[in-house]
Write a protein that holds these residues in place. Structure first.
Motif, PDB file in Angstrom:
ATOM      1  N   PHE A  51       9.726   0.840  -3.756  1.00  0.00           N
ATOM      2  CA  PHE A  51      10.122  -0.466  -3.819  1.00  0.00           C
ATOM      3  C   PHE A  51       9.076  -1.322  -4.243  1.00  0.00           C
ATOM      4  CE2 PHE A  51      12.454   2.270  -0.843  1.00  0.00           C
ATOM      5  CZ  PHE A  51      13.729   1.917  -0.958  1.00  0.00           C
ATOM      6  N   VAL A  52       9.373  -2.130  -5.417  1.00  0.00           N
ATOM      7  CA  VAL A  52       8.391  -3.386  -5.404  1.00  0.00           C
ATOM      8  C   VAL A  52       9.326  -4.439  -4.928  1.00  0.00           C
ATOM      9  CG1 VAL A  52       6.782  -4.584  -7.025  1.00  0.00           C
ATOM     10  CG2 VAL A  52       7.256  -2.205  -7.421  1.00  0.00           C
ATOM     11  N   ALA A  53       8.624  -5.119  -4.052  1.00  0.00           N
ATOM     12  CA  ALA A  53       9.442  -6.240  -3.701  1.00  0.00           C
ATOM     13  C   ALA A  53       8.977  -7.705  -4.076  1.00  0.00           C
ATOM     14  CB  ALA A  53       9.334  -6.317  -1.973  1.00  0.00           C
ATOM     15  N   GLY A  54       9.831  -8.629  -4.342  1.00  0.00           N
ATOM     16  CA  GLY A  54       9.305  -9.955  -4.863  1.00  0.00           C
ATOM     17  C   GLY A  54       9.087 -10.037  -6.136  1.00  0.00           C
ATOM     18  N   VAL A  55       9.820  -9.397  -7.288  1.00  0.00           N
ATOM     19  CA  VAL A  55       9.569  -9.310  -8.572  1.00  0.00           C
ATOM     20  C   VAL A  55      10.285 -10.573  -9.005  1.00  0.00           C
ATOM     21  CG1 VAL A  55       9.477  -7.947 -10.650  1.00  0.00           C
ATOM     22  CG2 VAL A  55       9.434  -7.003  -8.252  1.00  0.00           C
ATOM     23  N   GLU A  56       9.672 -11.773  -8.678  1.00  0.00           N
ATOM     24  CA  GLU A  56      10.382 -12.977  -9.011  1.00  0.00           C
ATOM     25  C   GLU A  56       9.279 -13.900  -9.650  1.00  0.00           C
ATOM     26  OE1 GLU A  56      10.546 -14.362  -4.595  1.00  0.00           O
ATOM     27  OE2 GLU A  56      11.651 -12.681  -5.107  1.00  0.00           O
ATOM     28  N   GLU A  57       9.648 -15.123 -10.353  1.00  0.00           N
ATOM     29  CA  GLU A  57       8.907 -16.156 -11.051  1.00  0.00           C
ATOM     30  C   GLU A  57       8.189 -16.792  -9.516  1.00  0.00           C
ATOM     31  OE1 GLU A  57       7.520 -17.878 -14.142  1.00  0.00           O
ATOM     32  OE2 GLU A  57       9.650 -17.750 -14.334  1.00  0.00           O
ATOM     33  N   PRO A  85      14.445 -14.435 -11.085  1.00  0.00           N
ATOM     34  CA  PRO A  85      13.891 -13.249 -11.713  1.00  0.00           C
ATOM     35  C   PRO A  85      12.468 -13.254 -12.370  1.00  0.00           C
ATOM     36  CG  PRO A  85      16.198 -13.028 -11.805  1.00  0.00           C
ATOM     37  CD  PRO A  85      15.792 -14.409 -11.791  1.00  0.00           C
ATOM     38  N   SER A  86      11.347 -12.564 -12.284  1.00  0.00           N
ATOM     39  CA  SER A  86      10.373 -12.511 -12.747  1.00  0.00           C
ATOM     40  C   SER A  86      10.653 -12.334 -14.548  1.00  0.00           C
ATOM     41  CB  SER A  86       9.390 -11.609 -12.657  1.00  0.00           C
ATOM     42  OG  SER A  86       8.262 -11.383 -13.367  1.00  0.00           O
ATOM     43  N   PRO A  87       9.903 -13.106 -15.283  1.00  0.00           N
ATOM     44  CA  PRO A  87      10.127 -12.761 -16.637  1.00  0.00           C
ATOM     45  C   PRO A  87       9.857 -11.379 -17.219  1.00  0.00           C
ATOM     46  CG  PRO A  87       8.238 -14.241 -16.158  1.00  0.00           C
ATOM     47  CD  PRO A  87       8.998 -14.334 -15.064  1.00  0.00           C
ATOM     48  N   PHE A  88       8.979 -10.778 -16.529  1.00  0.00           N
ATOM     49  CA  PHE A  88       8.546  -9.523 -16.645  1.00  0.00           C
ATOM     50  C   PHE A  88       9.928  -8.344 -16.674  1.00  0.00           C
ATOM     51  CE2 PHE A  88       4.332 -10.311 -14.853  1.00  0.00           C
ATOM     52  CZ  PHE A  88       3.817 -10.822 -16.052  1.00  0.00           C
ATOM     53  N   LEU A  89      10.951  -8.725 -15.783  1.00  0.00           N
ATOM     54  CA  LEU A  89      12.034  -7.968 -15.566  1.00  0.00           C
ATOM     55  C   LEU A  89      12.729  -7.988 -17.170  1.00  0.00           C
ATOM     56  CD1 LEU A  89      13.528  -8.888 -12.317  1.00  0.00           C
ATOM     57  CD2 LEU A  89      11.979  -6.735 -12.891  1.00  0.00           C
ATOM     58  N   SER A  90      12.967  -8.996 -17.934  1.00  0.00           N
ATOM     59  CA  SER A  90      13.591  -9.102 -19.036  1.00  0.00           C
ATOM     60  C   SER A  90      12.775  -8.240 -20.087  1.00  0.00           C
ATOM     61  CB  SER A  90      13.880 -10.321 -19.605  1.00  0.00           C
ATOM     62  OG  SER A  90      12.574 -11.080 -19.844  1.00  0.00           O
ATOM     63  N   GLU A  91      11.620  -7.603 -20.151  1.00  0.00           N
ATOM     64  CA  GLU A  91      11.014  -6.972 -20.688  1.00  0.00           C
ATOM     65  C   GLU A  91      11.124  -5.444 -20.564  1.00  0.00           C
ATOM     66  OE1 GLU A  91       7.236  -9.988 -20.944  1.00  0.00           O
ATOM     67  OE2 GLU A  91       6.937  -7.987 -20.129  1.00  0.00           O
ATOM     68  N   ILE A  92      11.954  -5.208 -19.510  1.00  0.00           N
ATOM     69  CA  ILE A  92      12.287  -3.777 -19.389  1.00  0.00           C
ATOM     70  C   ILE A  92      13.780  -3.329 -20.067  1.00  0.00           C
ATOM     71  CG2 ILE A  92      12.835  -1.880 -17.823  1.00  0.00           C
ATOM     72  CD1 ILE A  92      11.036  -3.537 -15.734  1.00  0.00           C
ATOM     73  N   PRO A  93      13.759  -2.365 -21.010  1.00  0.00           N
ATOM     74  CA  PRO A  93      15.089  -2.193 -21.919  1.00  0.00           C
ATOM     75  C   PRO A  93      16.213  -2.125 -20.924  1.00  0.00           C
ATOM     76  CG  PRO A  93      13.388  -1.158 -22.666  1.00  0.00           C
ATOM     77  CD  PRO A  93      12.855  -1.610 -21.455  1.00  0.00           C
ATOM     78  N   GLY A  94      17.431  -2.666 -21.129  1.00  0.00           N
ATOM     79  CA  GLY A  94      18.713  -2.670 -20.304  1.00  0.00           C
ATOM     80  C   GLY A  94      19.142  -1.523 -20.235  1.00  0.00           C
ATOM     81  N   ALA A  95      18.949  -0.383 -21.070  1.00  0.00           N
ATOM     82  CA  ALA A  95      19.377   0.885 -21.095  1.00  0.00           C
ATOM     83  C   ALA A  95      18.710   1.733 -20.159  1.00  0.00           C
ATOM     84  CB  ALA A  95      19.196   1.562 -22.459  1.00  0.00           C
ATOM     85  N   LEU A 125      22.936 -10.238 -12.629  1.00  0.00           N
ATOM     86  CA  LEU A 125      21.481 -10.606 -12.041  1.00  0.00           C
ATOM     87  C   LEU A 125      20.761 -11.806 -12.926  1.00  0.00           C
ATOM     88  CD1 LEU A 125      18.798 -10.029 -10.419  1.00  0.00           C
ATOM     89  CD2 LEU A 125      18.397  -8.064 -12.180  1.00  0.00           C
ATOM     90  N   PHE A 126      21.224 -11.750 -14.316  1.00  0.00           N
ATOM     91  CA  PHE A 126      20.287 -12.894 -15.062  1.00  0.00           C
ATOM     92  C   PHE A 126      21.464 -13.823 -15.405  1.00  0.00           C
ATOM     93  CE2 PHE A 126      17.902  -8.972 -15.840  1.00  0.00           C
ATOM     94  CZ  PHE A 126      16.706  -9.633 -15.081  1.00  0.00           C
TER      95      PHE A 126
END
Length: 562
Positions: free
Chosen positions: A472-478, A529-539, A560-561
């Motif tokens: 678990f990676v907690a706190g993946v947020e801006e 949500p951290s901007p890094f999350l949008s860099e992970i492909p939705g698929a 989520l977004f």
């Protein structure tokens, strides 16, 4: 020779056998880096290189201990003369070989000395220690005030016959330059080369001279210690520094599912400062990466303990949440040590630890700032070891006495356990010398006990080099990733690398959580949500958002977004 190469892939074999020139080994996470180093050392010894002519350095005592055990298991007593240890342990050896026997100044003792020089508060002294460390590490030039405090602090160290952790890098270099000690290593292997500081780089170049062949092993995508002065350019410029250097890329990932490898790869490709490589997962496709949005840090902690309990089959004092238990988990059984909860800052641990305590789930919190100060423990070990004959008591028996009779913290218990396993086969006198040396330079990461059946709670930095079945990676947020809490403009590429390290600790399942609000360090934070999350492909992901209040029957699942 066939035994040394057995089970290695083509790239690993190349890294093992390239011994007639310098070599840069770019090793992605889970690609068998430690195995490759162990086999390289074994190949060198098997080829006739004297063990004393081989130097292997890494960054944590934990990693060094594992490497020693594996080399010894493969080569037996033939490998006993190889130095395998951390930079600080190497520095301590060089100083002792040059005739010095310094005591190590760390923890509260270091703070008190600087506090008296600053004539100010503990917090001011701690900030000054960080500045002094960067000056000693050749990272920055001191301003007038820092130079004044450094001069006073250094005089106190000399008067007390002490040195600090930074001195264990700078003083050995000075001893070598002054000719007080000399080494002629033929082969130097540096693990985690991307994390070396300017002072460590200088020491290594001095030790290598014109004779030694240097094997630098690391990963530009896992360079996460820039804040301590580590310079990723040392790794990227290795082939410029060593003109005839070969280059080997380890890219077959034996740790994680294809989904985790692909998700982490998509994230890290957004970085510019890196050696390009595409990891290839050798395992199954796997479950999607879960990205879950929750109301706050309390809801986040409850979500994590529920997820762990569901996989354990309901082991806590509480029943499962009224929400449906997750399904479709990987086959096989779980134990608590299969789980890790990672986070960006130590302040995030409190809510998580309280939730684990409330639900009756065992956990171990690993971390804290800087090296541990174990002076009292060292004295306990010395006292129990005094007068013991080699054939009277072995190391395991002696350490059992220390644990039974001394008041030790859980971290100290774990450290002694790890060191006992590492040196139990040596004669007692030699084993005690090694234990005391390592206790002198132990770091916070060494308090982790991989044999304890408990969930690991630790910062992303502390997780480096570890792996778990479920992460678990907690706190993946801006505001947390990348970190913005009262800091200067963050290094976005290093923050992205930090999340990459966290993601690639997972073998089977990866869950990323973010809170819409969080109370941290006395402040109420409103998160997104951290901007890094949008860099992970939705698929590759499955998103879920838990509302602030329990959903009414027939309520619609939130996105989520937005």
């Amino acid at each position: 020779m066939s035994d040394v190469l057995e089970g290695l892939n083509a790239s690993q074999r190349e890294a093992v056998l390239t011994v007639d020139r310098h070599v840069l080994v770019a090793a992605g996470p889970g690609t068998g880096k430690t195995l490759t180093i162990v086999r390289r050392i074994s190949h060198l010894i098997g080829s006739g290189v004297a063990p004393a002519d081989i130097l292997a350095v890494t960054f944590t005592n934990r990693a060094a201990q594992e490497m020693r055990e594996r080399v010894r298991g493969f080569m037996g007593v033939e490998a006993s003369g190889v130095f395998i240890g951390t930079f600080h342990l190497l520095g301590l050896k060089i100083l002792r070989d040059s005739g010095l026997e310094p005591a190590i100044c760390a923890g509260g003792e270091q703070v008190r000395m600087v506090e008296s020089a600053v004539s100010s508060s503990v917090n001011v002294a701690r900030r000054m220690i960080e500045k002094i460390s960067r000056v000693k590490g050749l990272v920055e030039t001191p301003d007038e005030e820092t130079a004044r405090v450094l001069d006073a602090y250094q005089r106190m160290l000399v008067e007390k016959g002490m040195c600090d952790f930074d001195d264990l890098i700078t003083m050995p270099f000075d001893a070598l330059e002054a000719g007080k000690v000399a080494y002629e290593f033929r082969h130097i292997i540096v693990d985690e080369y991307q994390d070396i500081s300017p002072a460590q780089y200088r020491l290594l170049r001095r030790l290598a001279g014109d004779r030694a062949r240097v094997c630098a092993v690391g990963d530009s995508d896992q360079a996460i210690y820039g804040f301590r002065g580590a310079d990723i350019r040392n790794f990227l410029n290795f082939r410029k520094d060593y003109g005839d250097a070969a280059s080997v890329v380890l890219k077959q990932n034996y740790r994680s599912t294809r989904v985790i490898v692909d998700a982490a790869g998509a994230l890290i490709r957004n970085n510019r400062l890196r050696i390009e490589k595409e990891l290839e997962a050798t395992g199954e496709f796997g479950r999607p990466v879960d990205i879950v949005s929750v109301a706050d840090e309390l809801a986040e902690a409850r979500l994590i303990v529920r997820q762990i309990e569901a996989r354990m089959g309901g082991t806590s004092f509480y029943r499962l949440s009224t929400q449906a238990a997750p399904t479709g988990f990987s086959e096989g059984t779980y134990c608590f040590s299969d789980f890790a909860v990672l986070f960006r800052t130590n302040g995030q641990a409190k809510a998580l630890q309280e939730a684990f305590l409330e639900w009756g789930i065992p956990c171990q919190v690993v971390g804290g700032k800087g090296p541990l100060h174990l002076k009292a423990l060292i004295e306990e070990v010395r006292a129990y070891g005094a007068g013991q004959e080699t054939d009277d008591l072995d190391l395991e028996g002696l350490m059992a006495r220390v644990k039974d009779n001394a008041s030790l913290s859980a971290a100290e218990q774990a450290i002694l356990t790890n060191l006992t396993i590492a040196y139990k086969d040596l004669p007692l006198k030699a084993a005690l010398a090694h234990v005391i040396d390592e206790l002198s330079v132990v770091g916070a990461a060494d308090a982790f006990d991989p044999r304890g059946d408990a969930v690991a709670l630790m910062t992303l930095h502390m997780a480096k080099g570890l792996e778990f079945k479920v992460v678990f990676v907690a706190g993946v947020e801006e505001g947390l990733l990348p970190l913005l809490l009262g800091r200067q403009e963050p290094d976005i590429e290093e923050e992205r690398r930090l999340l990459y390290v966290g993601m690639t600790r997972a073998r089977v399942e990866l869950l990323l959580t973010c809170a819409r609000s969080r109370f941290l360090y006395g402040r109420a934070l409103s998160g997104s949500p951290s901007p890094f999350l949008s860099e992970i492909p939705g698929a590759l992901v499955r998103t879920e958002s838990h509302p602030d209040k329990p959903r009414k029957k027939g309520g619609k699942q939130m996105g989520l977004f937005g």
